[in-house]
Structure formats: structure tokens, C-alpha cells
Design a protein around this motif. Structure first.
Motif, short mmCIF file in Angstrom:
data_model
loop_
_atom_site.label_atom_id
_atom_site.label_comp_id
_atom_site.label_asym_id
_atom_site.label_seq_id
_atom_site.Cartn_x
_atom_site.Cartn_y
_atom_site.Cartn_z
N GLY A 61 -91.34 -13.36 23.87
CA GLY A 61 -92.07 -14.36 24.66
C GLY A 61 -93.56 -14.24 24.43
N GLN A 62 -94.05 -13.02 24.35
CA GLN A 62 -95.47 -12.81 24.04
C GLN A 62 -95.81 -13.35 22.66
N LEU A 63 -94.94 -13.06 21.70
CA LEU A 63 -95.18 -13.53 20.33
C LEU A 63 -95.12 -15.05 20.25
N ARG A 64 -94.25 -15.66 21.03
CA ARG A 64 -94.17 -17.12 20.99
C ARG A 64 -95.49 -17.74 21.45
N ALA A 65 -96.06 -17.18 22.51
CA ALA A 65 -97.36 -17.67 22.96
C ALA A 65 -98.42 -17.46 21.87
N LEU A 66 -98.35 -16.31 21.22
CA LEU A 66 -99.29 -16.01 20.12
C LEU A 66 -99.11 -17.01 18.98
N PHE A 67 -97.86 -17.29 18.62
CA PHE A 67 -97.60 -18.20 17.50
C PHE A 67 -98.00 -19.63 17.85
N ASP A 68 -97.71 -20.05 19.07
CA ASP A 68 -98.09 -21.40 19.47
C ASP A 68 -99.59 -21.58 19.36
N ASP A 69 -100.33 -20.56 19.77
CA ASP A 69 -101.80 -20.63 19.68
C ASP A 69 -102.23 -20.63 18.22
N THR A 70 -101.57 -19.85 17.38
CA THR A 70 -101.93 -19.78 15.97
C THR A 70 -101.66 -21.10 15.26
N VAL A 71 -100.54 -21.74 15.58
CA VAL A 71 -100.23 -23.04 14.96
C VAL A 71 -101.26 -24.09 15.34
N LYS A 72 -101.74 -24.02 16.57
CA LYS A 72 -102.77 -24.97 17.01
C LYS A 72 -104.12 -24.67 16.37
N HIS A 73 -104.39 -23.41 16.08
CA HIS A 73 -105.67 -23.01 15.50
C HIS A 73 -105.42 -22.13 14.28
N PRO A 74 -104.93 -22.71 13.18
CA PRO A 74 -104.49 -21.90 12.03
C PRO A 74 -105.60 -21.30 11.19
N GLY A 75 -106.83 -21.73 11.38
CA GLY A 75 -107.92 -21.17 10.59
C GLY A 75 -107.97 -21.74 9.19
N LYS A 76 -108.79 -21.14 8.36
CA LYS A 76 -109.01 -21.66 7.01
C LYS A 76 -107.88 -21.28 6.07
N SER A 77 -107.80 -22.00 4.97
CA SER A 77 -106.78 -21.75 3.97
C SER A 77 -106.89 -20.33 3.42
N GLY A 78 -105.75 -19.65 3.30
CA GLY A 78 -105.73 -18.29 2.77
C GLY A 78 -105.89 -17.22 3.82
N SER A 79 -106.25 -17.57 5.04
CA SER A 79 -106.43 -16.58 6.10
C SER A 79 -105.06 -16.13 6.62
N ASP A 80 -105.04 -14.98 7.27
CA ASP A 80 -103.79 -14.50 7.85
C ASP A 80 -103.24 -15.47 8.89
N THR A 81 -104.11 -16.06 9.68
CA THR A 81 -103.64 -17.00 10.69
C THR A 81 -103.00 -18.22 10.04
N ARG A 82 -103.57 -18.70 8.93
CA ARG A 82 -102.96 -19.83 8.24
C ARG A 82 -101.60 -19.44 7.66
N LYS A 83 -101.50 -18.23 7.15
CA LYS A 83 -100.21 -17.78 6.61
C LYS A 83 -99.16 -17.72 7.71
N ILE A 84 -99.54 -17.20 8.87
CA ILE A 84 -98.61 -17.16 10.00
C ILE A 84 -98.16 -18.57 10.36
#
Length: 678
Positions: free
Chosen positions: A80-103
């Protein structure tokens, strides 16, 4: 919500490490889940039933799970914690090639069922074509190497790990592999109707999946697959045999593999895999298996090997293909093997895939979001308390000589704790991801993992490397590194209760420290020294005494039958049973140390010692589907939870005192039958 859970865990940690704080706070509560205690059951008769009887009667296993209990509950919290983390990451994926974009790329590509259904089996075209192009069995080695780089199973595996005889360097390990069922017994036990029924359904499953891939002779080819896997199963070592680290260490020069398994071109394999350019030898875990594998290569025609490899490709990617393939795979892997009627939701499957592929990138964000920085030093203080208690315990062993005790103390002193999260995170910059192509992302993740492992050859062993991620609900001990790992995710309820005093938290989380420390001294871990070298540091008499005690645990757990007709394998589960028994003994000692000579407080009519043992049993409460229980008995070195709880307390002197267990009580074991290892 999720920050609150972690903060609660940290408050509990603070309570554990600070007696003065406990005195200043409100009167403590026991932390015991009193609603699960069954007043109709005496702890003298059935301690597990006394602690968890009401819970067991009122709890149903969720439709998408094979088991349910405290551990699974905590995993659900972490997810459940990870889902909240992933939902936030999908909304704010960051720049191309970044770890957040990969996630974001991996997660969204898994969730994109429309694209997956449109692609069908087309993403496997290249791998299947490589099998079709085979002209001769001499081409198998190069193809095996290529498939292994893509994370596809072959009859043997090869990977890089610390050398058990020289733990400062890495070496290549070659091990048996190649089966689609949980254990060799599923292929070989014709007198077991349940296992035979699973095998028959497996044959139909292989046929169905091959047909989906376009195979026009799927039934005949599925029979070839089962034939090869049965031949491999017949020459595989048992799981008990594989637990022997000495017999599993066989260094062989690369140019001598031909003598061990002559029908397979090992020179071609090692060259194609890239190992020949870096190493001149490898450790073979099961030499006789390679000989049997070679005989299978010689006996089985190329056409059958093509069927086998096509199946390995299809099976490897089935979870990432269209809805029909996913449904068919779950019908067998989920329902037939584990008795689960319903698949987990898509988001949970996407989360597990992404977490598995980018574990450290996810873990770095997880720690930043959910773990206050003061947690790790507080847990370290608790760990030090356990080490001190174990150190005292070694000195008071009446069956061990001073010579062996000295070596044991050296190993304990060198034991490295890895708490909450690693100091150095893995670098995923070389992994290239795409927002819509799931199979391409699977390949990228597997290629990165394989290359990351391969690149260790020739470098000093990184003794700080983690084998788990911070968000993993588990813990581990590494004999080669002589280190224990306690990830951040287990440092929260239900393993910690913010309102509870020390006893229950020792029984729930503290046992994890005791268990993992004890693994350094179980039947396998005790064969490694302080530096992680496979070396006998015992006197012959002490080793004989150790084995005699271990034999008592083998006998005790071998008598337990979680499913009618299926007994726990006491030899397979010995290491974990030693971890539980020695770990609980250590937890009791560490709790007594925390009391500073004062009696434990009585809360809710229960002493601290009673609450510790109840907390321990609550930790292992679990319900399993029969199919899952059988698979666990056959393949898992852990005993089912009920027997981890019940079997362990029956060996503890403190348990008898805490609950006034007397001769004649069903929970009573005569002192000469109790096993105290450490």
C-alpha cells in the motif's frame, strides 16, 4: 496514513531503547491482540490455538492469496505504501533517463493491457526464431548463454557470487535448474496422487501455452518438454543434499567441464557467456547433475530440445503477454499449484514487477517517504543488545569447548548488521526503458541484472552490498558476508506496536534479530568462519555434540504433519528451525537484559514473559491453502507458521516457567527431548 505507520514503529523503537522515556509516558499496554486469544483453549494444551484460535476461526484467506497471516498483512501494508509512491511517481515521472522515469515506464507499461493484448505473442518472435534456427545440438551452448542473459531458464544456471573458499573474491557458480514444477518429487513420485495430478495438469498447461504461441503440434511438443524435465529431475540433487555447503563446493577448471559432462560443448558455452575471458575455473554445485544433464543432451533429439527451449521462452514471458496468456498461466501457477482462485489486481502485479526490476531506485524513494532518519541508529542499539546476549550465551554453553567458543566469539564479533537501507544505492543509468513496451522493459531489466552480476568478476567482494531492498518484508543472513539484513519495511506495525511495552515487540520484531543472528551458527552457517570462509573451526567433539542436538530438531519437526499424508522434512527445514529455536532463546535473554534485573510488569493479567511468547506466536499465525502447504513442504526450508510457533516454544525453558507447563500437559516435552542449540 503510511507515514503514521512508520512513525508508530519509530516510537516503539524509541520505547525499546530508552527506559527513561517509558517511565515518562502513560502506563504501557501489553500490545497483545487479546481478541485472538481463545479462552476455551489452554496454553498448556495447544499454545498456538490458545494464541490464535479465534483469529483462525474468523479469518478467511483472501481470494487472491495462497496464505494469510501476520507476515502477509505486513506485506500488504508495505505494498500500500509502494502504491502511493508509484502513483506519485507516475504523476511526476521526471526527466527522460531518470530513475523516476524508469519506474513510471515499467509500471505504466505493465498496466497497459490494451497494448499487451494488441501485441500478443509477437514480442517473442526473435527468441522463438533463435530456437527454430538451431541446426545441431552443438548450437545449444551459445543459445543457452543468450537465453540466460535474457533471464530465461535453461537446464543449468550460472552466476557470480563470493567464493566460499576465498570470500574476498567473486567466482562463477554453476547449479542445477530447468524444472517448471516446484520440486523434483512432482515428476518422480508416481505413488502420490496429488503430485501426479499436478503433473498431469502441468502437461496440459504446457500444451495450452505452446498452442497460444502458434505451435501446431503443441500436444506432442508438450510431451517432449515433460520428458526432458523428468529426466533432469531424476538426476537433480534433493533440496536436503543441496543444503550441504561442503559437498556443494566443487571447483572445476573450465577446460575440465568436458570430462564431467562430455555431450555439451562447455568451451563454446563459457566463451558465449563471456566467462572464459575472465575466469579459468568455476564452482560446480551438483557435479553428478551435470553428468546426468550431459546424458540427457546425448539421448534427447534436437527436435525435443527445441520444444523444451520454446517452452522456457514462453513460460518466462507469460506474465507479460496478453490477457489470455496471463489467465492461462495463473490458472496453473496460481490455482493448480497454490489453490488460489483469483489473481491479484493488476496494480499489485505491476508494482511487484517494477519493484523487482528497480529495487534500489524504488527503495531510495521509499526510505525518503516513510522512514525517519533516526530509525536506523535506534535499531542498531537493539541489535547490540542481542549480540551482547548471544555473546554471554556462548560462554555459558556446557557442551562446547573453550577452543570452539573462541572461534564462535570471533565470528559473532565480526557479524555485520545491515539495517533499514544500504549506504550505497545501485546505479540503473545503463537500463533503457520505454513507456509502452512491457516485454522490451522486461528484457532491459533482465539484461541490466545479468550484466550487473557479470561485472563483479575480477573485482573485490563488496561486503556492503545488499541482497534485499529496504521495502522488502523479510530479513536474511549471508554466510559468505557474515552479515544480517533487516530492511526498513519490517520496522513498522504489526511487528511494532506504538502503544506496547517491550515484551511483545521483542516477541514480534526482536525474534527477527535472534533468528538471523542464529543463522550464522545453524547447521550450514556454522561451517563458515568469521570472514565468511567455508572452514571447519570446530573441534570434532563439539561438532558431534552440535549434530546430536540438531538431530533432535530433525526428529521433532519431522513428526509434524500440516496436511494429512505430508510431513515436514526435518532435514530440509533444519536451518530455519535452528534459527527459530536459538533465536527465541536469544530473544528471551535479550528481553531479560532489557529489564535490568527488575521483574517484568504484569499487564492485562499477563507477565512480560508470557506476552513475549504470545507475541512470538502471533507473528507466525497463518492459514495456508492445502495446495500451497504441500508446495511449501516440498520446496521451502521454512516450516509452516503454526509449527514454527508451537514447535519452537516447546524447547524453551522460559516458556515452561511462564505458563507453568507440567509433565502430562500436551505442550510438555521432557527435558531430555528439548533441543537447546545456543
Amino acid at each position: 496514513m503510511y507515514r503514521t505507520l512508520i512513525s508508530a514503529a519509530c516510537c516503539a523503537l524509541l520505547a525499546l531503547s530508552s527506559p527513561s522515556l517509558r517511565a515518562e509516558t502513560a502506563a504501557p499496554v501489553s500490545g497483545i491482540d487479546l481478541k485472538t486469544l481463545d479462552p476455551a483453549v489452554s496454553p498448556k494444551v495447544d499454545f498456538y490455538g490458545y494464541v490464535n484460535g479465534v483469529w483462525a476461526r474468523n479469518t478467511e484467506i483472501p481470494a487472491d492469496k495462497s496464505t494469510w497471516g501476520t507476515y502477509v498483512e505486513l506485506r500488504e501494508i508495505a505494498q500500500g505504501q509502494l502504491r502511493a509512491l508509484f502513483d506519485d511517481t507516475v504523476k511526476h515521472p521526471g526527466k527522460s533517463g531518470s530513475d523516476t522515469r524508469k519506474i513510471a515506464d515499467l509500471y505504466t507499461s505493465y498496466m497497459n493491457e490494451k497494448a499487451r493484448n494488441a501485441a500478443g505473442f509477437k514480442p517473442l518472435k526473435a527468441e522463438l526464431a533463435s530456437v527454430a534456427a538451431l541446426k545441431d545440438k552443438q548450437d545449444l551452448p551459445a543459445l543457452f548463454a543468450a537465453l540466460q542473459r535474457s533471464g530465461i531458464q535453461t537446464p543449468f544456471s550460472a552466476g557470480v557470487a563470493p567464493d566460499a573458499q576465498d570470500p574476498e573474491r567473486y567466482t562463477i557458480n554453476v547449479s542445477q535448474s530447468g524444472l517448471g514444477l516446484p520440486d523434483r518429487d512432482y515428476y518422480l513420485k508416481d505413488d502420490d496422487a496429488k503430485l501426479k495430478a499436478v503433473r498431469d495438469k502441468y502437461l496440459k498447461h504446457v500444451e495450452a501455452m505452446l498452442a497460444m504461441s502458434g505451435d501446431k503440434q503443441a500436444a506432442a511438443h508438450a510431451a517432449q518438454v515433460l520428458d526432458i524435465e523428468t529426466r533432469l529431475a531424476a538426476v537433480q540433487w534433493t533440496r536436503v543434499q543441496m543444503r550441504d555447503p561442503v559437498k556443494s563446493y566443487n571447483r572445476v577448471d573450465l577446460d575440465k567441464f568436458a570430462a564431467l559432462a562430455p555431450a555439451f560443448d562447455w568451451n563454446a558455452y563459457f566463451a558465449a557467456a563471456g566467462y572464459a575471458a575472465k575466469e579459468s575455473s568455476a564452482v560446480v554445485r551438483q557435479p553428478s547433475f551435470l553428468t546426468g544433464f550431459s546424458e540427457t543432451v546425448a539421448a534427447v533429439p534436437l527436435d525435443a530440445w527445441k520444444s523444451y527451449l520454446n517452452w522456457r521462452i514462453v513460460e518466462s514471458y507469460a506474465s507479460y503477454l496478453d490477457s489470455a496468456a496471463v489467465k492461462e498461466r495463473f490458472a496453473f501457477e496460481g490455482t493448480t499449484l497454490r489453490g488460489v482462485p483469483q489473481s491479484e489486481p493488476l496494480w499489485q502485479l505491476a508494482l511487484k514487477f517494477t519493484d523487482g526490476a528497480l529495487g534500489d531506485a524504488v527503495g531510495k524513494k521509499y526510505v525518503a517517504m516513510y522512514l525517519p532518519p533516526e530509525t536506523r541508529p535506534r535499531v542498531m542499539a537493539m541489535f547490540d543488545n542481542f549480540v551482547a546476549s548471544f555473546r554471554d550465551g556462548i560462554e555459558h554453553l556446557d557442551w562446547m569447548s573453550a577452543e570452539t567458543k573462541k572461534e564462535a566469539q570471533l565470528k559473532l564479533a565480526a557479524l555485520k548488521p545491515k539495517i533499514a537501507y544500504p549506504d550505497k544505492w545501485r546505479d540503473y543509468s545503463a537500463m533503457k526503458t520505454q513507456p509502452k513496451d512491457l516485454v522490451a522493459n522486461v528484457r532491459a531489466a533482465r539484461a541490466w541484472s545479468r550484466q550487473n552480476n557479470f561485472d563483479k568478476l575480477g573485482k573485490p567482494v563488496d561486503r556492503d552490498e545488499w541482497s534485499m531492498t529496504p521495502q522488502t518484508v523479510n530479513a536474511s543472513y549471508s554466510p559468505a558476508l557474515n552479515s544480517i539484513t533487516i530492511p526498513a519495511a519490517i520496522l513498522q506495525p504489526p511487528f511494532f506496536n506504538v502503544k506496547a511495552e517491550d515484551a511483545v515487540n521483542y516477541g514480534l520484531l526482536g525474534i527477527t534479530f535472534g533468528h538471523e543472528i542464529s543463522h550464522a551458527f545453524d547447521d550450514s552457517g556454522s561451517q563458515y568462519d568469521a570472514k565468511g570462509r567455508l572452514r571447519n573451526w570446530w573441534t570434532p567433539a563439539d561438532r558431534t555434540a552440535f549434530k546430536a542436538r540438531a538431530a533432535g530438531l530433525v526428529k521433532q519437526y519431522g513428526a509434524y504433519s500440516p496436511v494429512p499424508g505430508y510431513h515436514i522434512n526435518g532435514e530440509l527445514t533444519l536451518g530455519e528451525n535452528i534459527g527459530d529455536n536459538s533465536g527465541l532463546s536469544l530473544t528471551y535473554k535479550a528481553y531479560q537484559r532489557s529489564l535490568g534485573g527488575k521483574p517484568s510488569p504484569v499487564i492485562d493479567g499477563l507477565t512480560g514473559e508470557q506476552r513475549l511468547y504470545i507475541g512470538f506466536a502471533q507473528k507466525w499465525r497463518a492459514k495456508l491453502r492445502p495446495e500451497a502447504a504441500i508446495a511449501q513442504i516440498k520446496s521451502d526450508p521454512h516450516s509452516p507458521g503454526e509449527f514454527r510457533a508451537k514447535g519452537t516454544v516447546m524447547n524453551q525453558p522460559g516458556f515452561y516457567e511462564a505458563f507453568d507447563i507440567k509433565p502430562g500437559d500436551p505442550m510438555y516435552l521432557p527435558p531430555e527431548q528439548r533441543v537447546l542449540m545456543w
